[in-house]
Motif scaffolding. Structure first.
Motif, PDB file in Angstrom:
ATOM      1  N   ARG A 157       1.480  -1.308   0.110  1.00 26.14           N
ATOM      2  CA  ARG A 157      -0.214  -0.331  -0.005  1.00 26.14           C
ATOM      3  C   ARG A 157       0.932   1.144   0.128  1.00 26.14           C
ATOM      4  N   THR A 158       0.228   2.245  -1.214  1.00 24.65           N
ATOM      5  CA  THR A 158       1.125   3.692  -0.957  1.00 24.65           C
ATOM      6  C   THR A 158       0.760   4.181  -0.371  1.00 24.65           C
ATOM      7  N   PHE A 159       0.984   6.194  -0.059  1.00 19.56           N
ATOM      8  CA  PHE A 159       0.620   6.541   0.922  1.00 19.56           C
ATOM      9  C   PHE A 159       0.775   7.555   0.006  1.00 19.56           C
ATOM     10  N   PHE A 160      -0.638   8.838  -0.491  1.00 19.76           N
ATOM     11  CA  PHE A 160      -0.130  10.217  -1.219  1.00 19.76           C
ATOM     12  C   PHE A 160      -0.531  11.212  -0.488  1.00 19.76           C
ATOM     13  N   TYR A 161       0.096  11.894  -0.070  1.00 19.14           N
ATOM     14  CA  TYR A 161      -0.643  13.307  -0.062  1.00 19.14           C
ATOM     15  C   TYR A 161      -0.614  14.370  -1.098  1.00 19.14           C
ATOM     16  N   THR A 162      -1.700  15.648  -1.064  1.00 14.16           N
ATOM     17  CA  THR A 162      -1.994  16.275  -2.019  1.00 14.16           C
ATOM     18  C   THR A 162      -1.498  17.655  -1.332  1.00 14.16           C
ATOM     19  N   VAL A 163      -0.418  18.298  -2.319  1.00 14.51           N
ATOM     20  CA  VAL A 163       0.441  19.826  -1.718  1.00 14.51           C
ATOM     21  C   VAL A 163      -1.089  20.461  -1.518  1.00 14.51           C
ATOM     22  N   LYS A 164      -0.884  21.370  -0.895  1.00 14.82           N
ATOM     23  CA  LYS A 164      -1.621  22.311  -0.228  1.00 14.82           C
ATOM     24  C   LYS A 164      -1.232  23.630  -0.236  1.00 14.82           C
ATOM     25  N   ASP A 165      -1.872  25.070  -0.387  1.00 14.05           N
ATOM     26  CA  ASP A 165      -1.680  26.450  -0.576  1.00 14.05           C
ATOM     27  C   ASP A 165      -0.668  26.113   0.582  1.00 14.05           C
ATOM     28  N   ASN A 166       0.875  27.051   0.300  1.00 14.96           N
ATOM     29  CA  ASN A 166       1.691  27.070   1.471  1.00 14.96           C
ATOM     30  C   ASN A 166       2.234  25.644   2.991  1.00 14.96           C
ATOM     31  N   ASP A 167       2.213  25.033   1.777  1.00 19.92           N
ATOM     32  CA  ASP A 167       2.613  23.548   2.468  1.00 19.92           C
ATOM     33  C   ASP A 167       3.629  23.542   2.473  1.00 19.92           C
ATOM     34  N   SER A 168       4.656  23.107   3.653  1.00 16.42           N
ATOM     35  CA  SER A 168       6.373  22.693   3.569  1.00 16.42           C
ATOM     36  C   SER A 168       6.696  21.348   3.890  1.00 16.42           C
ATOM     37  N   THR A 186      14.118  22.070  -1.197  1.00 15.03           N
ATOM     38  CA  THR A 186      13.421  21.369  -2.335  1.00 15.03           C
ATOM     39  C   THR A 186      11.734  22.219  -2.270  1.00 15.03           C
ATOM     40  N   ILE A 187      11.449  22.638  -3.856  1.00 12.92           N
ATOM     41  CA  ILE A 187      10.463  23.565  -3.655  1.00 12.92           C
ATOM     42  C   ILE A 187       9.183  22.089  -4.578  1.00 12.92           C
ATOM     43  N   ILE A 188       7.794  22.685  -3.092  1.00 18.11           N
ATOM     44  CA  ILE A 188       6.694  21.694  -3.681  1.00 18.11           C
ATOM     45  C   ILE A 188       5.952  22.671  -4.163  1.00 18.11           C
ATOM     46  N   LYS A 189       4.816  22.741  -4.906  1.00 20.59           N
ATOM     47  CA  LYS A 189       3.829  23.494  -5.662  1.00 20.59           C
ATOM     48  C   LYS A 189       2.314  22.586  -5.123  1.00 20.59           C
ATOM     49  N   PRO A 190       1.486  23.860  -4.567  1.00 21.01           N
ATOM     50  CA  PRO A 190       0.345  23.017  -4.807  1.00 21.01           C
ATOM     51  C   PRO A 190      -0.591  22.305  -5.487  1.00 21.01           C
ATOM     52  N   GLU A 191      -1.223  21.517  -5.057  1.00 22.46           N
ATOM     53  CA  GLU A 191      -1.547  20.518  -6.383  1.00 22.46           C
ATOM     54  C   GLU A 191      -0.942  19.511  -6.746  1.00 22.46           C
ATOM     55  N   GLN A 192       0.117  19.825  -6.581  1.00 24.59           N
ATOM     56  CA  GLN A 192       1.131  18.549  -6.297  1.00 24.59           C
ATOM     57  C   GLN A 192       1.176  17.138  -5.217  1.00 24.59           C
ATOM     58  N   VAL A 193       1.514  15.818  -6.312  1.00 26.88           N
ATOM     59  CA  VAL A 193       1.258  15.111  -5.705  1.00 26.88           C
ATOM     60  C   VAL A 193       2.563  14.146  -5.355  1.00 26.88           C
ATOM     61  N   LEU A 194       2.273  13.905  -3.567  1.00 23.75           N
ATOM     62  CA  LEU A 194       3.978  13.209  -3.059  1.00 23.75           C
ATOM     63  C   LEU A 194       3.714  12.238  -2.602  1.00 23.75           C
ATOM     64  N   LYS A 195       4.288  11.014  -2.842  1.00 21.55           N
ATOM     65  CA  LYS A 195       4.422   9.607  -1.805  1.00 21.55           C
ATOM     66  C   LYS A 195       5.439  10.307  -0.702  1.00 21.55           C
ATOM     67  N   VAL A 196       4.186   9.596   0.037  1.00 23.95           N
ATOM     68  CA  VAL A 196       4.956   9.557   1.464  1.00 23.95           C
ATOM     69  C   VAL A 196       5.063   8.538   2.540  1.00 23.95           C
ATOM     70  N   SER A 197       4.700   7.540   1.853  1.00 24.49           N
ATOM     71  CA  SER A 197       4.679   6.267   2.984  1.00 24.49           C
ATOM     72  C   SER A 197       4.427   4.655   2.062  1.00 24.49           C
ATOM     73  N   GLU A 198       4.944   4.288   3.046  1.00 23.77           N
ATOM     74  CA  GLU A 198       4.448   2.459   2.432  1.00 23.77           C
ATOM     75  C   GLU A 198       4.642   1.900   2.963  1.00 23.77           C
ATOM     76  N   CYS A 199       3.526   0.915   3.089  1.00 27.45           N
ATOM     77  CA  CYS A 199       3.640  -0.445   3.675  1.00 27.45           C
ATOM     78  C   CYS A 199       2.903  -1.830   3.440  1.00 27.45           C
ATOM     79  N   SER A 200       2.841  -2.808   4.238  1.00 25.39           N
ATOM     80  CA  SER A 200       3.055  -4.133   3.503  1.00 25.39           C
ATOM     81  C   SER A 200       1.644  -4.384   3.466  1.00 25.39           C
ATOM     82  N   LEU A 201       0.234  -5.158   2.716  1.00 27.93           N
ATOM     83  CA  LEU A 201      -0.475  -5.695   3.563  1.00 27.93           C
ATOM     84  C   LEU A 201      -0.383  -7.100   3.865  1.00 27.93           C
ATOM     85  N   GLU A 202       0.476  -7.920   3.837  1.00 24.63           N
ATOM     86  CA  GLU A 202       0.896  -9.397   4.132  1.00 24.63           C
ATOM     87  C   GLU A 202       1.021  -9.565   5.313  1.00 24.63           C
TER      88      GLU A 202
END
Length: 296
Positions: free
Chosen positions: A243-254, A280-296
């Motif tokens: 399972r891979t988790f994604f975060y969508t960058v919001k305004d003023n996020d760091s 590191t430069i990130i932009k609003p609406e950019q999708v970042l991978k933030v974590s992974e885990c095993s389903l098994e």
């Protein structure tokens, strides 16, 4: 150099902590389980591997100090502890720094548990020179003890996989190395416990679980330990048991704020998204991978 606490016991032929049953090892770990689960998820290192290292290092004795000055559950030398973020000698800082060091070693050696565990004991410089077949008896014993505990915990199997002696460790290393070179087509086969009998190592199938190409799922924390914070702040996709988790960058996020919101460390966020630069430069609406885990 870490991992000196039980060298004398193994050398003398006494029972080492890894020879306990999985149930007993888990009982010893229970007081620190929440902390281990948290750092497992934060740094992307299997909780079973963290517990296996602690099993070999101190058998879950937080006040252990080696004759060389390594201290705490994960037996960090002061310089190594500082290098990986520990600012005091508390259990929390020790386990965080030790796990960050494990993560760093796994990255350095392309996910090879053999190399990472050997380097955790003898230093990355030694492993860089010799590979994971380090010519030190202490490191070979240590490798056997960690892998013994790791296989028990990850497989929920009470069988003793390796005998705690140098001959068995060296034999295991030679057998695994040769088999990995000769049978690449079997990398995805299910592992069956090898049996050490006298001077012979027998296995009905090739040992695969700990080789770099098949270690990915085993290195990941289990999804059951994923925090509510991570689940609430992200979306996810499942593929091949991961399972891979994604975060969508919001305004003023760091990156700092995203780390606080998701519970994933800044180190892991940057690593997942190939962010090598300090700025590191990130932009609003950019999708970042933030974590992974095993389903098994």
């Amino acid at each position: 150099m870490t991992g000196v606490s039980f060298a004398t016991n193994a050398q003398a032929g006494l029972r080492t902590c890894d020879q306990n049953s999985p149930t007993i090892i888990r009982q010893k770990a229970s007081a620190y389980q929440n902390l281990i689960n948290a750092v497992s998820l934060q740094y992307g290192v299997s909780a079973d591997l963290i517990q296996a290292v602690i099993t070999a290092e101190t058998c879950f004795r937080p006040t252990a100090v080696s004759h060389k000055g390594a201290y705490g559950l994960m037996q960090l030398m002061p310089a190594t502890a500082r290098r990986f973020g520990a600012t005091d000698k508390s259990v929390t800082h020790n386990v965080h720094a030790g796990t960050r060091y494990l993560r760093w070693l796994l990255d350095r050696y392309d996910g090879s548990i053999y190399h990472a565990v050997a380097a955790y004991n003898s230093g990355e410089g030694t492993v860089d020179r010799h590979g994971w077949n380090v010519p030190y008896q202490e490191t070979r014993r240590y490798l056997v003890q960690v892998l013994n505990a790791y296989r028990k915990l990850s497989n929920r199997n009470s069988q003793v996989l390796f005998a705690p002696n140098v001959a068995a460790a060296a034999q295991f290393q030679r057998a695994s190395l040769v088999e990995d070179q000769l049978y690449p087509q079997q990398l995805e086969s299910d592992a069956v416990e090898p049996v050490i009998t006298g001077k012979r190592l027998r296995s009905s199938k090739i040992e695969r679980v700990l080789t770099p190409k098949t270690a990915e799922k085993r290195l990941l924390p289990r999804c059951k330990s994923a925090s509510k914070k991570l689940k609430k702040s992200t979306s996810y996709k499942d593929k091949k048991g991961i399972r891979t988790f994604f975060y969508t960058v919001k305004d003023n996020d760091s990156i700092d704020r995203i780390s606080r919101v998701t519970g994933s460390s800044k180190i892991m966020i940057k690593r997942y998204n190939d962010m090598e630069s300090k700025r590191t430069i990130i932009k609003p609406e950019q999708v970042l991978k933030v974590s992974e885990c095993s389903l098994e």
